[in-house]
Design a protein around this motif. Structure first.
Motif, short mmCIF file in Angstrom:
data_model
loop_
_atom_site.label_atom_id
_atom_site.label_comp_id
_atom_site.label_asym_id
_atom_site.label_seq_id
_atom_site.Cartn_x
_atom_site.Cartn_y
_atom_site.Cartn_z
N ASP A 161 3.73 10.60 5.84
CA ASP A 161 3.14 11.36 6.94
C ASP A 161 3.24 10.54 8.23
O ASP A 161 2.63 9.47 8.35
N THR A 162 3.98 11.04 9.21
CA THR A 162 4.15 10.30 10.47
C THR A 162 2.82 10.14 11.21
O THR A 162 2.62 9.14 11.91
N ASP A 163 1.91 11.12 11.07
CA ASP A 163 0.60 10.99 11.70
C ASP A 163 -0.15 9.77 11.15
O ASP A 163 -0.83 9.06 11.89
N ALA A 164 -0.03 9.55 9.85
CA ALA A 164 -0.69 8.40 9.22
C ALA A 164 -0.10 7.10 9.74
O ALA A 164 -0.83 6.14 10.03
N ILE A 165 1.22 7.03 9.84
CA ILE A 165 1.88 5.82 10.32
C ILE A 165 1.43 5.49 11.74
O ILE A 165 1.05 4.35 12.05
N GLU A 166 1.44 6.48 12.61
CA GLU A 166 1.08 6.26 14.01
C GLU A 166 -0.37 5.84 14.16
O GLU A 166 -0.70 4.91 14.91
N ALA A 167 -1.28 6.51 13.43
CA ALA A 167 -2.70 6.19 13.53
C ALA A 167 -2.99 4.80 12.98
O ALA A 167 -3.76 4.02 13.57
N ASP A 217 0.89 -1.17 0.00
CA ASP A 217 0.00 0.00 0.00
C ASP A 217 0.92 1.21 0.00
O ASP A 217 1.55 1.52 1.00
N CYS A 218 0.98 1.90 -1.13
CA CYS A 218 1.92 3.02 -1.28
C CYS A 218 1.51 4.26 -0.50
O CYS A 218 2.36 5.11 -0.21
N THR A 219 0.23 4.38 -0.20
CA THR A 219 -0.29 5.58 0.45
C THR A 219 -1.19 5.15 1.61
O THR A 219 -2.41 5.19 1.51
N LEU A 220 -0.58 4.79 2.70
CA LEU A 220 -1.28 4.22 3.85
C LEU A 220 -2.43 5.08 4.34
O LEU A 220 -3.54 4.59 4.58
N GLY A 221 -2.18 6.38 4.54
CA GLY A 221 -3.24 7.29 5.01
C GLY A 221 -3.86 6.80 6.30
O GLY A 221 -3.17 6.44 7.26
N GLY A 222 -5.20 6.73 6.34
CA GLY A 222 -5.90 6.28 7.53
C GLY A 222 -5.93 4.78 7.70
O GLY A 222 -6.50 4.27 8.66
N GLY A 223 -5.36 4.05 6.75
CA GLY A 223 -5.24 2.61 6.89
C GLY A 223 -6.42 1.82 6.37
O GLY A 223 -6.46 0.59 6.56
N GLY A 224 -7.37 2.46 5.72
CA GLY A 224 -8.56 1.76 5.24
C GLY A 224 -8.26 0.67 4.24
O GLY A 224 -8.73 -0.47 4.37
#
Length: 318
Positions: free
Chosen positions: A55-61, A28-35
């Motif tokens: 985006d570190t926020d995306a990784i953590e979430a 998944d090249c663009t994790l984002g919110g993980g959906g």
């Protein structure tokens, strides 16, 4: 800071298009919110998922959201343009499938301090990674010729010259520091009719964001490398949100076909009910989906503007 919520458009269609092998390796090249990552990993047994985001926020979430599947997911804080180096560092030579959901996330738009939205007055930023050149640098340091080129090329803004003149005039007095200041300059330098009919800021903000994050260059580079990493029969599923991305993806598929590669581009109609997916993004309107998907990006438009864009896009793609 807002909770990292991002509506995953075309979720089932995108993952279905990958034809998941339960024991395969996916990216998944663009994790984002993980959906999309969550839907992929649910279908894995002995397989593995590599989820990438700058985006570190995306990784953590997403690490929290997918904690139940931690044994199957590897989270990578990086730019997907480095996909070959990322996979090589993990000892992976090839993969079964790759997905990418291009563009800005709803979380990034809804978090004022990220500086992506013209609906809030916040520092000019627009950096997906939070590092490097920002929108402030582009707006205040680029020459008039460079700005006009960006707005015309990346925003397809026909009033680019007037907007840039307004930027030049304003920054000669003081640096343009916030999204609110930039939005006001844009509104004051387009015809009155345009201001009445639709929000004139969308194209300029899109253009600057693309420049800050090198989005189209990243896509071009990554597409070539992704195809190189796919196993025979592998699949790539890309969601595009505007015509610039769409052209790049389709052109690359066409070029590969002309080179004699067995490449199939399949379009499937998406469910229009996704148009109204939440209160703050009232009209994300999927038009087509497959290994390449066409969407109308209406996340920052009024309902009336969204309907107009949807109708015009449908006409263009019939």
């Amino acid at each position: 800071m807002n909770e990292f919520n991002h509506y995953s458009v075309l979720l089932e269609e995108t993952v279905d298009a990958l034809n998941i092998n339960p024991d395969g390796i996916y990216v998944d090249c663009t994790l984002g919110g993980g959906g999309h990552s969550l839907e992929i990993v649910k279908r894995l047994k002995g397989g593995r998922l590599i989820s990438i985001d700058r985006d570190t926020d995306a990784i953590e979430a997403s690490r929290r959201r997918l904690s139940e599947y931690s044994d199957k997911v590897t989270f990578i804080h990086d730019n997907y343009k480095n996909i070959i180096e990322i996979l090589s560092s993990l000892g992976i030579e090839s993969v079964e499938g790759v997905t990418a959901d291009l563009g800005v996330s709803s979380y990034q738009l809804d978090t004022p301090e990220r500086g992506f939205s013209f609906h809030e007055d916040a520092p000019l930023d627009m950096r997906m990674s939070g590092e490097g050149m920002s929108a402030y640098d582009v707006v205040n340091d680029y020459t008039a010729e460079e700005l006009e080129h960006i707005l015309f090329t990346y925003g397809e803004e026909k009033f680019a010259r007037g907007i840039v003149k307004g930027i030049e005039k304003a920054r000669a007095v003081a640096p343009i520091k916030t999204t609110g200041e930039l939005a006001e300059i844009i509104r004051n330098n387009v015809p009155l009719k345009v201001r009445r009919e639709k929000n004139p800021c969308r194209k300029t903000f899109q253009a600057i964001r693309i420049e800050v994050n090198h989005e189209l260059d990243v896509l071009k580079t990554a597409l070539d490398d992704i195809f190189e990493m796919l196993n025979p029969g592998g699949r790539i599923s890309v969601i595009t949100f505007h015509s610039l991305e769409d052209r790049i993806v389709k052109q690359r598929f066409k070029e590969l076909t002309e080179k004699g590669m067995d490449v199939k581009l399949e379009d499937v109609l998406a469910d229009m009910k996704e148009r109204d997916y939440n209160d703050s993004h009232r009209a994300i309107a999927p038009l087509k989906q497959a290994d390449d998907a066409i969407l109308c990006d209406t996340s920052e438009l009024t309902l009336e503007e969204s309907i107009e864009l949807i109708i015009n896009t449908i006409k263009d793609n019939i």
